[in-house]
Design an enzyme around this catalytic site. Structure first.
Site, PDB file in Angstrom:
ATOM      1  N   GLY A  14     -31.904 -48.954  -1.525  1.00 23.65           N
ATOM      2  CA  GLY A  14     -32.300 -48.769  -2.784  1.00 23.65           C
ATOM      3  C   GLY A  14     -31.559 -48.841  -3.769  1.00 23.65           C
ATOM      4  N   ASP A  62     -34.761 -42.880   7.067  1.00 24.52           N
ATOM      5  CA  ASP A  62     -33.516 -41.960   7.234  1.00 24.52           C
ATOM      6  C   ASP A  62     -32.484 -42.523   8.513  1.00 24.52           C
ATOM      7  OD1 ASP A  62     -31.462 -40.119   7.745  1.00 24.52           O
ATOM      8  OD2 ASP A  62     -32.693 -38.308   7.447  1.00 24.52           O
ATOM      9  N   TYR A 153     -14.829 -38.825   5.642  1.00 21.94           N
ATOM     10  CA  TYR A 153     -15.314 -40.108   5.235  1.00 21.94           C
ATOM     11  C   TYR A 153     -14.310 -41.028   5.654  1.00 21.94           C
ATOM     12  CZ  TYR A 153     -17.004 -43.886   1.964  1.00 21.94           C
ATOM     13  OH  TYR A 153     -17.325 -44.857   1.237  1.00 21.94           O
ATOM     14  N   LYS A 157     -15.017 -44.269   8.385  1.00 17.24           N
ATOM     15  CA  LYS A 157     -15.068 -45.688   8.108  1.00 17.24           C
ATOM     16  C   LYS A 157     -13.750 -46.344   9.197  1.00 17.24           C
ATOM     17  CE  LYS A 157     -17.668 -45.844   4.702  1.00 17.24           C
ATOM     18  NZ  LYS A 157     -19.134 -46.560   4.898  1.00 17.24           N
TER      19      LYS A 157
END
Ligand code: NDP
Length: 252
Positions: A14, A62, A153, A157
């Protein structure tokens, strides 16, 4: 039209990098299932693709919910007949220094990125193995190399890089390529929100970042989208288990 007759599903499609990649794949001829947490942004991207003459649908999904993920893939295949490309791009940040990071901040990031990539890849391979054809691209980051304030994060990653290599080993025999992109500073809502959180002017933040990037500019979503398109194409058919850094230079 290198993606003529191909069908792609993009998570987090989106906004930002996901939206741009959906458009690039569609411009190459792919029919695209644009999925995002909220239906509105997913439908907006899909509508832009259709307005440009492409084929796309928007789906709410989701990525932390197996039910949502499985249903999204089912809807995509029902609509377009097959599933050739997955770009797993959905992501969030919940930055904090380790001593202040809450369990919720840790869990939200781990669940969104790692479980989300796992569930998406697992759903995709069901269709791809049956076809003996598929391209999966996961989203890592230069933060995988370590970044202050991003223990959660950075960990996910880096984890996505391990996931990428393992899936490449497991799925190669079924004609499926699995690779990851690892962007550096890309100008999106995510990096704008980081500036806001730090109380820094976004333009100043970009200028400061650009000074230490060898190519002297921050990245744009299209810089990532075109690499994802290459990894999703048959031109990259002997590339698998690789992590491509897209950071304007050799390191973060
Ligand atoms: P954006 O915030 O612009 O886009 C991320 C999209 O993912 C949003 O639409 C967001 O929806 C969606 N999303 C978040 N959580 C979920 C979920 N649980 N299920 C489905 N969709 C979800 O960010 P970017 O485009 O910048 O980031 C895209 C990816 O690239 C992420 O994985 C990010 O970690 C990675 N990345 C980005 C970099 C950058 O500099 N921008 C650098 C390196 C990697 P909602 O709006 O509802 O939150």
């Amino acid at each position: 039209m290198q993606f003529k007759d191909r069908v792609a599903l993009v998570t987090g499609g989106g906004r930002g990098i996901g939206a741009e990649t959906a458009k690039v794949l569609a411009a190459g001829g792919a029919a695209v299932a644009v999925t995002d947490m909220d239906l509105g942004p997913a439908q907006e991207t899909a509508a832009e693709i259709r307005a440009a003459g492409g084929r796309a649908i928007g789906i709410a999904c989701d990525v932390t919910s197996r039910g949502n993920v499985d249903a999204a893939f089912e809807q995509a295949v029902k609509e377009f007949g097959r599933l050739d490309i997955l770009f797993a791009c959905a992501g969030i940040t919940r930055d904090n220094l380790l001593h202040k990071m809450t369990e919720d901040e840790w869990d939200a990031v781990v669940t969104t990125h790692l479980k989300g990539s796992f569930l998406s890849a697992q759903a995709a391979q069901r269709y791809m193995v049956a076809q003996n054809y598929g391209k999966i691209v996961l989203t890592s980051s230069t933060s995988a190399l370590g970044n202050r304030g991003q223990a959660n994060y950075s960990a996910v990653k880096a984890g996505i890089q391990g996931l990428t290599k393992t899936l490449a080993i497991e799925l190669g025999a079924f004609g499926i390529n699995v690779n990851a992109v690892a962007p550096g500073f890309i100008e999106t809502r995510m990096t704008r929100a980081t500036a806001e959180r730090m109380g820094v002017d976004f333009e100043q933040m970009k200028a400061a970042a650009a000074k230490v990037i060898p190519l002297r500019r921050v990245g744009q979503p299209k810089d990532v989208a075109h690499v994802v398109a290459f990894l999703s194409s048959d031109q990259a058919s002997y590339v698998s288990g690789q992590v491509i850094y897209i950071a304007g230079g050799p390191k973060a």
